[in-house]
Scaffold this motif. Structure first.
Motif, PDB file in Angstrom:
ATOM      1  N   ALA A   1     -11.651  35.232 201.503  1.00 25.79           N
ATOM      2  CA  ALA A   1     -11.743  36.339 202.459  1.00 25.79           C
ATOM      3  C   ALA A   1     -12.575  35.926 203.665  1.00 25.79           C
ATOM      4  O   ALA A   1     -13.609  35.265 203.532  1.00 25.79           O
TER       5      ALA A   1
ATOM      6  N   CYS B   1     -10.612  42.035 201.488  1.00 26.82           N
ATOM      7  CA  CYS B   1     -10.922  43.438 201.722  1.00 26.82           C
ATOM      8  C   CYS B   1     -12.088  43.541 202.689  1.00 26.82           C
ATOM      9  O   CYS B   1     -12.914  42.643 202.785  1.00 26.82           O
ATOM     10  N   LEU B   2     -12.112  44.677 203.361  1.00 27.66           N
ATOM     11  CA  LEU B   2     -13.216  44.961 204.261  1.00 27.66           C
ATOM     12  C   LEU B   2     -14.196  45.862 203.522  1.00 27.66           C
ATOM     13  O   LEU B   2     -13.800  46.881 202.954  1.00 27.66           O
TER      14      LEU B   2
ATOM     15  N   LEU C   1     -13.913  37.346 207.735  1.00 29.89           N
ATOM     16  CA  LEU C   1     -14.068  38.455 208.657  1.00 29.89           C
ATOM     17  C   LEU C   1     -13.504  38.019 210.001  1.00 29.89           C
ATOM     18  O   LEU C   1     -13.854  36.956 210.509  1.00 29.89           O
TER      19      LEU C   1
ATOM     20  N   GLU D   1     -20.784  49.121 204.036  1.00 27.05           N
ATOM     21  CA  GLU D   1     -21.886  49.784 203.352  1.00 27.05           C
ATOM     22  C   GLU D   1     -22.638  50.625 204.353  1.00 27.05           C
ATOM     23  O   GLU D   1     -22.893  50.190 205.478  1.00 27.05           O
TER      24      GLU D   1
ATOM     25  N   ALA E   1     -25.044  47.322 211.885  1.00 25.70           N
ATOM     26  CA  ALA E   1     -25.034  48.324 212.937  1.00 25.70           C
ATOM     27  C   ALA E   1     -26.025  49.418 212.593  1.00 25.70           C
ATOM     28  O   ALA E   1     -26.108  49.838 211.447  1.00 25.70           O
TER      29      ALA E   1
ATOM     30  N   HIS F   1     -21.046  35.737 207.351  1.00 26.55           N
ATOM     31  CA  HIS F   1     -21.275  36.660 208.442  1.00 26.55           C
ATOM     32  C   HIS F   1     -21.226  38.089 207.946  1.00 26.55           C
ATOM     33  O   HIS F   1     -20.441  38.435 207.079  1.00 26.55           O
TER      34      HIS F   1
ATOM     35  N   CYS G   1     -16.430  34.865 204.570  1.00 20.38           N
ATOM     36  CA  CYS G   1     -17.019  36.144 204.186  1.00 20.38           C
ATOM     37  C   CYS G   1     -18.509  36.041 203.893  1.00 20.38           C
ATOM     38  O   CYS G   1     -19.269  36.967 204.146  1.00 20.38           O
TER      39      CYS G   1
ATOM     40  N   ALA H   1     -10.495  42.248 207.825  1.00 19.95           N
ATOM     41  CA  ALA H   1     -10.635  41.181 206.845  1.00 19.95           C
ATOM     42  C   ALA H   1      -9.290  40.480 206.723  1.00 19.95           C
ATOM     43  O   ALA H   1      -8.248  41.079 206.932  1.00 19.95           O
TER      44      ALA H   1
ATOM     45  N   HIS I   1     -25.155  50.433 209.001  1.00 19.36           N
ATOM     46  CA  HIS I   1     -23.926  49.921 208.411  1.00 19.36           C
ATOM     47  C   HIS I   1     -24.011  48.425 208.231  1.00 19.36           C
ATOM     48  O   HIS I   1     -24.581  47.725 209.055  1.00 19.36           O
ATOM     49  N   GLN I   2     -23.395  47.963 207.157  1.00 15.42           N
ATOM     50  CA  GLN I   2     -23.201  46.530 207.001  1.00 15.42           C
ATOM     51  C   GLN I   2     -21.737  46.319 206.713  1.00 15.42           C
ATOM     52  O   GLN I   2     -21.165  46.959 205.843  1.00 15.42           O
ATOM     53  N   ILE I   3     -21.150  45.410 207.444  1.00 18.18           N
ATOM     54  CA  ILE I   3     -19.723  45.186 207.329  1.00 18.18           C
ATOM     55  C   ILE I   3     -19.490  43.736 206.951  1.00 18.18           C
ATOM     56  O   ILE I   3     -20.048  42.830 207.574  1.00 18.18           O
ATOM     57  N   CYS I   4     -18.692  43.501 205.935  1.00 14.27           N
ATOM     58  CA  CYS I   4     -18.372  42.129 205.578  1.00 14.27           C
ATOM     59  C   CYS I   4     -16.997  42.082 204.911  1.00 14.27           C
ATOM     60  O   CYS I   4     -16.393  43.117 204.644  1.00 14.27           O
ATOM     61  N   ALA I   5     -16.531  40.892 204.720  1.00 10.12           N
ATOM     62  CA  ALA I   5     -15.250  40.688 204.038  1.00 10.12           C
ATOM     63  C   ALA I   5     -15.529  40.216 202.627  1.00 10.12           C
ATOM     64  O   ALA I   5     -16.543  39.569 202.373  1.00 10.12           O
ATOM     65  N   LEU I   6     -14.625  40.527 201.713  1.00 13.96           N
ATOM     66  CA  LEU I   6     -14.762  40.013 200.350  1.00 13.96           C
ATOM     67  C   LEU I   6     -13.393  39.917 199.701  1.00 13.96           C
ATOM     68  O   LEU I   6     -12.447  40.566 200.109  1.00 13.96           O
TER      69      LEU I   6
ATOM     70  N   LEU J   1     -21.861  41.976 209.723  1.00 16.17           N
ATOM     71  CA  LEU J   1     -22.211  42.756 210.901  1.00 16.17           C
ATOM     72  C   LEU J   1     -23.160  43.854 210.489  1.00 16.17           C
ATOM     73  O   LEU J   1     -22.972  44.490 209.460  1.00 16.17           O
TER      74      LEU J   1
END
Lengths: 248, 248
Positions: B210, A211-212, B212, A215, B241, B237, B234, B192, A188-193, B239
């Motif tokens: 945006a 938004c969160l 995180l 992926e 996993a 960074h 945004c 976010a 998983h990849q998590i980021c804000a945009l 994340l």
DNA sequence: AAGTGGTCTAGACCACAAA
DNA sequence: TTGTGGTCTAGACCACTTG
């Protein structure tokens, strides 16, 4: 309490012996009585101390090692580990299950569906060679009739040929895959945009709203199965992760 | 391959026996040969099949159960589990370690420091009763001299009295705590948000960009240690996993 | 060379839950 | 009642690694 309890009277209560030993040793560590680097007694010695077989000690130490509270090395012995870096079990639930659990209604709408040979973008996102047949799906998850998440997905039809026959007009491809295809690896990849125009329109939110983005790539052993990107409005999704050193 | 290998010639190679058995059974499951709900042979029978002691089988099954690939119940036997919901190990690294690993310089600047009895907000964020002495810290993490993350932290001085003596002017409190205080439980919330004026100014980014947000609570057994909220722009960074069904 | 953990055995008794 | 997993024992041999 600086010495180990030499013997515990057999708790007629409940816990198995290895678990009592695990708890006793763990207490030494988390209390700070045994700081990082402290060397534990050998397994033979612990077995004598606790009055049990060495395998029972080994099971307790194995559990502590799995929690990374200790490090075991042949000949060198067992030592208390340095505090572990922040690491947590993140549960990313199936969207439908999550919404239903929260008492909302759920539906999925397909916005676009294409079968095509992988173009350069597909190939790079899904990690297959260009030309591999892929199924591209764009869809919208709704909660109580309102947009909840925007999904862009690629499915490797070489790995999941039966997906070609599915329309996915109302069925979330995530759920369909999860129920049919075993997987071994996920990333998983998590980021804000900030929402761009297309996302804002689909999710019915103002442009630039945070938004969160999540992926996810999944594998079955070495083979790529699917790539998906989910975009949630910031106020509609929150990932929660918990971690316990102690075993359940 | 529909039947179990009745016996494996002892690989003079490497893997321990229980691991070979684990792999063989796991292959049955992830290949789909044993679908969800399939009942495995009993431990006694597997021991006969593989030509080993029951404890060796038990160790292999224990590992599979830990991966949630199977469910074991007394009398009912062992069955293949339903595919697990998305769940992943999220590693949230120490900011400094992360930046240094990436080849950046790192520094921390304290923007505000207060010792005070917990007010209502503190009490709710940190989960202590109002009036409990807390240390409130606001700081900025910088990478290569540019703002990297904005941090708001509360430390329970009842749990960590020695923090009262620390200035934290250049030392990141996260690292200080991590190195000194053992912890047993952690909880993260990730979401976010759009930068408000204060955050935009501190992080030197445009308003509404945006970001995180990562909130973390940590416990030592039942006692709350600290609450922290980190806000990253945004594009700075992400994340990551990973999860593997297979054991290391 | 010697001490440590890693694994394994061939039994055993027990608790649980399904029949 | 009975079959199943859960745990435990008292040994054993081996691989690794340090001294």
């Amino acid at each position: 309490m600086t010495a180990l309890e030499p013997l515990k009277p057999t708790d007629s209560g409940a816990l198995p012996r290895y678990r009592e030993i695990y708890d006793a040793l763990r207490q030494k560590i988390v209390s700070g009585a045994w700081p990082a680097g402290h060397k534990l007694p050998s397994e033979h010695e612990l077995a004598r101390t606790f009055g049990c077989a060495r395998m029972t000690i080994s099971k307790a130490l194995g559990a502590l090692a799995e929690q990374r509270l200790i490090t075991r090395r042949r000949r060198a012995g067992t030592t208390v580990s340095a505090p572990r870096p922040q690491e947590s079990v993140l549960e990313i639930h199936d969207i439908e299950a999550e919404l239903v659990a929260a008492g909302s209604t759920y539906d999925y709408e397909c916005l676009d569906r294409q079968v095509r040979p992988a173009n350069a973008d597909d190939a790079s996102a899904l990690g297959v060679t260009a030309g591999t047949p892929v199924l591209s799906l764009i869809g919208l998850h709704r909660a109580d009739g309102r947009p909840h998440a925007f999904e862009e997905r690629l499915i490797n039809l070489r790995a999941v040929p039966e997906a070609r026959r599915e329309r996915f007009s109302r069925t979330s491809p995530g759920r369909w895959l999860l129920q049919r295809i075993p997987w071994t690896d996920a990333e998983h990849q998590i980021c804000a945009l900030n929402a761009d125009a297309a996302i804002a329109r689909r999710l019915e939110i103002p442009r630039h709203k945070a938004c969160l983005s999540i992926e996810r790539n999944t594998w079955l052993d070495e083979q790529r199965i699917t790539h998906v990107r989910l975009i949630y409005p910031c106020d509609q999704h929150r990932l929660i992760a918990r971690f316990r050193h102690q075993r359940a």
